[in-house]
Design a protein around this motif. Structure first.
Motif, PDB file in Angstrom:
ATOM      1  N   ASP A  78      93.989  12.366  89.509  1.00  0.00           N
ATOM      2  CA  ASP A  78      94.678  12.747  88.277  1.00  0.00           C
ATOM      3  C   ASP A  78      93.705  12.902  87.108  1.00  0.00           C
ATOM      4  OD1 ASP A  78      97.137  12.610  89.595  1.00  0.00           O
ATOM      5  OD2 ASP A  78      97.361  10.467  89.159  1.00  0.00           O
ATOM      6  N   SER A  79      93.906  13.962  86.345  1.00  0.00           N
ATOM      7  CA  SER A  79      93.154  14.200  85.097  1.00  0.00           C
ATOM      8  C   SER A  79      91.644  14.079  85.307  1.00  0.00           C
ATOM      9  CB  SER A  79      93.610  13.212  84.012  1.00  0.00           C
ATOM     10  OG  SER A  79      95.003  13.288  83.810  1.00  0.00           O
ATOM     11  N   PHE A  80      91.181  14.633  86.405  1.00  0.00           N
ATOM     12  CA  PHE A  80      89.758  14.477  86.720  1.00  0.00           C
ATOM     13  C   PHE A  80      88.875  15.224  85.721  1.00  0.00           C
ATOM     14  CE2 PHE A  80      85.880  15.673  89.062  1.00  0.00           C
ATOM     15  CZ  PHE A  80      85.429  14.406  89.404  1.00  0.00           C
ATOM     16  N   LYS A  81      89.334  16.363  85.241  1.00  0.00           N
ATOM     17  CA  LYS A  81      88.530  17.125  84.283  1.00  0.00           C
ATOM     18  C   LYS A  81      88.249  16.303  83.027  1.00  0.00           C
ATOM     19  CE  LYS A  81      88.321  21.562  81.843  1.00  0.00           C
ATOM     20  NZ  LYS A  81      87.969  20.972  80.544  1.00  0.00           N
ATOM     21  N   SER A  82      89.237  15.509  82.603  1.00  0.00           N
ATOM     22  CA  SER A  82      89.019  14.697  81.404  1.00  0.00           C
ATOM     23  C   SER A  82      87.978  13.603  81.654  1.00  0.00           C
ATOM     24  CB  SER A  82      90.334  14.067  80.951  1.00  0.00           C
ATOM     25  OG  SER A  82      90.784  13.099  81.883  1.00  0.00           O
ATOM     26  N   ILE A  83      87.870  13.139  82.891  1.00  0.00           N
ATOM     27  CA  ILE A  83      86.834  12.143  83.223  1.00  0.00           C
ATOM     28  C   ILE A  83      85.456  12.772  83.043  1.00  0.00           C
ATOM     29  CG2 ILE A  83      85.842  10.726  85.069  1.00  0.00           C
ATOM     30  CD1 ILE A  83      88.661  10.385  86.193  1.00  0.00           C
ATOM     31  N   ASN A  84      85.278  13.984  83.585  1.00  0.00           N
ATOM     32  CA  ASN A  84      84.001  14.682  83.416  1.00  0.00           C
ATOM     33  C   ASN A  84      83.719  14.960  81.939  1.00  0.00           C
ATOM     34  OD1 ASN A  84      83.058  14.882  86.073  1.00  0.00           O
ATOM     35  ND2 ASN A  84      84.295  16.694  86.496  1.00  0.00           N
ATOM     36  N   ASP A  85      84.739  15.397  81.209  1.00  0.00           N
ATOM     37  CA  ASP A  85      84.534  15.751  79.799  1.00  0.00           C
ATOM     38  C   ASP A  85      84.194  14.531  78.946  1.00  0.00           C
ATOM     39  OD1 ASP A  85      85.072  18.356  80.459  1.00  0.00           O
ATOM     40  OD2 ASP A  85      87.176  18.311  79.788  1.00  0.00           O
ATOM     41  N   ARG A  86      84.852  13.410  79.194  1.00  0.00           N
ATOM     42  CA  ARG A  86      84.663  12.223  78.348  1.00  0.00           C
ATOM     43  C   ARG A  86      83.439  11.403  78.746  1.00  0.00           C
ATOM     44  NH1 ARG A  86      90.036   8.805  78.249  1.00  0.00           N
ATOM     45  NH2 ARG A  86      88.661   7.479  76.973  1.00  0.00           N
ATOM     46  N   PHE A  87      83.170  11.295  80.059  1.00  0.00           N
ATOM     47  CA  PHE A  87      82.138  10.360  80.514  1.00  0.00           C
ATOM     48  C   PHE A  87      80.967  11.030  81.223  1.00  0.00           C
ATOM     49  CE2 PHE A  87      86.337   8.237  80.791  1.00  0.00           C
ATOM     50  CZ  PHE A  87      86.188   7.362  79.718  1.00  0.00           C
ATOM     51  N   GLY A  88      81.035  12.327  81.407  1.00  0.00           N
ATOM     52  CA  GLY A  88      79.932  13.053  82.022  1.00  0.00           C
ATOM     53  C   GLY A  88      80.133  13.275  83.510  1.00  0.00           C
ATOM     54  N   HIS A  89      79.398  14.253  84.032  1.00  0.00           N
ATOM     55  CA  HIS A  89      79.553  14.616  85.447  1.00  0.00           C
ATOM     56  C   HIS A  89      79.015  13.541  86.390  1.00  0.00           C
ATOM     57  CE1 HIS A  89      81.152  18.698  85.017  1.00  0.00           C
ATOM     58  NE2 HIS A  89      80.398  18.796  83.917  1.00  0.00           N
ATOM     59  N   ALA A  90      78.049  12.754  85.947  1.00  0.00           N
ATOM     60  CA  ALA A  90      77.547  11.672  86.798  1.00  0.00           C
ATOM     61  C   ALA A  90      78.651  10.661  87.068  1.00  0.00           C
ATOM     62  CB  ALA A  90      76.346  10.991  86.149  1.00  0.00           C
TER      63      ALA A  90
END
Length: 381
Positions: A253-265
Motif C-alpha cells: 500500500d502507498s509504496f510510491k509515498s514511501i519512495n518519495d518521503r524516505f528515498g528509494h533505498a
C-alpha cells in the motif's frame, strides 16, 4: 601408448582450469583441475619410472595419488557449498603416505603398497559419497555426481581385489608385466575420460542453470520475475487441472509515498524485507514472483481459496507488525491481497488478472485487507 592416460588426465586438468578462469566464483572447477593434474603427473612419473630411485618415486607418486582423490572429493563438496575438515584431509594423507613409506623403507612389499594405495583412494571416494548421500534426493545433476564418485570407488576396489594378487612383492620389472598394471592403464584411461566428461557436463549444466536462474529472478528480492513465472506456467497449469490452485495477488500500500518521503533505498529495503517474509511463510511447492514495482503474485498448489486466505492474512499481519530499515519506528507498512482460484481451461495470466481485480477491490475498500473470491468480494467489478 603408455602415456595416453597421463595425457588425457592433464588435458582435463587444463580444461577445468580454463573454465575456472572464466567462472572464478566456482571454486570446485579449480579443485577439479588440481585433482586431474595430481593424477596426471603421478601416472606420468609412475609410467616413466621417474625419478628412477624407487624410494623417491614412491614418496612423490604416493603424495600425488593421495592428493588427487582428496582434491576431487573437496571439489564435489564445494559444489554443494561444503568442505572436508582440514584434519580429515591430513588424516587421510598421513595414513596413506605413511603406510606406503613404511612398506618400502621398513618392510619392502610392493603388493601391500598397491593394495593400500588403491583401496585408500577408493575409501576417500566413498567418504565423499557418504558426505553427499542426501543428494540422492536431489536433482539429476546431484545424483549424477554422487554416482560418478561411487562408480570411481567401486572400480578401484574391484580392480584391486581382482588383479592385486598378480603384483610381485618386490620385483619392479615384473610389476610392469602384471595383470594389475595392464588393467590399471586401461581403467585409468577409461575412468579418466568418463570422470572428466561427466564432471564437464555437470559443470556446464551448473553454469547454464545459474544463468537461467539469474534471467528468471528479480535481482532485488530474489523472487521470480515475470519471465520466471511464465516459464513455470505449463507445470502450474497442469497442477491446476488436477488439484485446487490459488492465485494470491499482493500490492504494498502507498509504496510510491514511501519512495518519495524516505528515498528509494528505503523503498528497496521494504521490498527485500517483504520478499524475505513471503519466502519464509511459503509452503514447499508454492511459487512467488515480483511482477511489477511493488506488485507480487503467489501461486499456491493444492490450496483452495480458504487456505490461501489464511496465508494472505498471516502475511498481512506480519507485514503490518514489522519495522522496516530506513523508516521511522512508528511508520507502519501495510499491504493488500486479492485471491482467486484457478479455473480449468483458462491461462495463468487470466487467473492472475482476476486476482488483480479482487486486489484492487480490497484497495478501494480501504487497503490493508484481504479479499478472496467467494469469501469477501464487495465492489470487485
Amino acid at each position: 601408448m603408455q602415456f595416453i592416460p597421463s595425457a588425457l588426465l592433464l588435458l582435463f586438468a587444463v580444461t577445468f582450469f580454463c573454465i575456472w578462469l572464466i567462472e572464478r566464483q566456482r571454486r570446485q572447477l579449480l579443485l577439479f583441475a588440481l585433482s586431474f593434474l595430481a593424477f596426471g603427473v603421478a601416472t606420468f612419473m609412475q609410467f616413466a619410472l621417474w625419478p628412477s630411485d624407487i624410494g623417491y618415486n614412491t614418496i612423490m607418486t604416493s603424495t600425488l595419488y593421495s592428493a588427487g582423490p582428496l582434491l576431487l572429493v573437496e571439489g564435489v563438496l564445494a559444489r554443494s557449498g561444503r568442505s572436508m575438515p582440514r584434519g580429515e584431509h591430513a588424516a587421510w594423507f598421513a595414513a596413506i603416505v605413511g603406510t606406503l613409506l613404511c612398506f618400502y623403507y621398513v618392510e619392502n612389499d610392493l603388493q601391500v603398497r598397491v593394495y593400500v594405495l588403491n583401496l585408500g583412494m577408493a575409501f576417500i571416494f566413498l567418504s565423499g559419497v557418504w558426505k553427499i548421500r542426501q543428494q540422492m534426493r536431489g536433482g539429476v545433476l546431484d545424483r549424477a555426481v554422487l554416482w560418478l564418485l561411487f562408480g570411481l570407488a567401486a572400480t578401484f576396489i574391484a580392480r584391486t581385489l581382482l588383479t592385486g594378487s598378480s603384483v610381485p612383492k618386490d620385483n619392479i620389472p615384473e610389476f610392469f608385466q602384471s595383470d594389475f598394471w595392464i588393467w590399471a592403464q586401461l581403467t585409468m584411461s577409461v575412468l579418466g575420460v568418463a570422470m572428466g566428461l561427466g564432471l564437464l557436463v555437470v559443470a556446464s549444466a551448473d553454469v547454464i542453470l545459474a544463468l537461467k536462474a539469474e534471467r528468471d529472478s528479480d535481482p532485488l528480492t530474489g523472487l521470480l520475475n515475470r519471465r520466471g513465472l511464465q516459464g513455470r506456467a505449463p507445470r502450474l497449469l497442469a497442477l491446476g487441472r488436477r488439484r485446487p490452485l490459488s492465485i494470491v495477488a499482493c500490492d504494498i500500500d502507498s509504496f510510491k509515498s514511501i519512495n518519495d518521503r524516505f528515498g528509494h533505498a528505503a523503498g528497496d529495503a521494504v521490498l527485500q524485507t517483504f520478499a524475505r517474509i513471503v519466502k519464509a511463510q511459503m509452503r514447499a511447492g508454492d511459487v512467488a514472483a515480483r511482477t511489477g514495482g511493488e506488485e507480487f503474485v503467489i501461486v499456491m498448489k493444492d490450496a483452495p481459496v480458504g487456505d490461501a486466505f489464511t496465508l494472505a492474512e498471516r502475511l498481512r499481519r506480519m507485514i503490518a507488525d514489522t519495522r522496516f530499515a530506513g523508516l521511522p519506528a512508528d511508520f507502519a507498512v501495510t499491504c493488500s491481497f486479492g485471491i482467486a482460484e484457478f479455473h480449468g481451461g483458462e491461462g495463468l495470466w487470466d487467473a492472475i488478472g482476476r486476482a488483480d481485480k479482487i486486489l484492487y477491490a480490497a484497495k478501494r475498500a480501504g487497503r490493508n485487507r484481504t479479499f478472496a473470491e467467494g469469501l469477501q468480494l464487495p465492489n470487485a467489478a
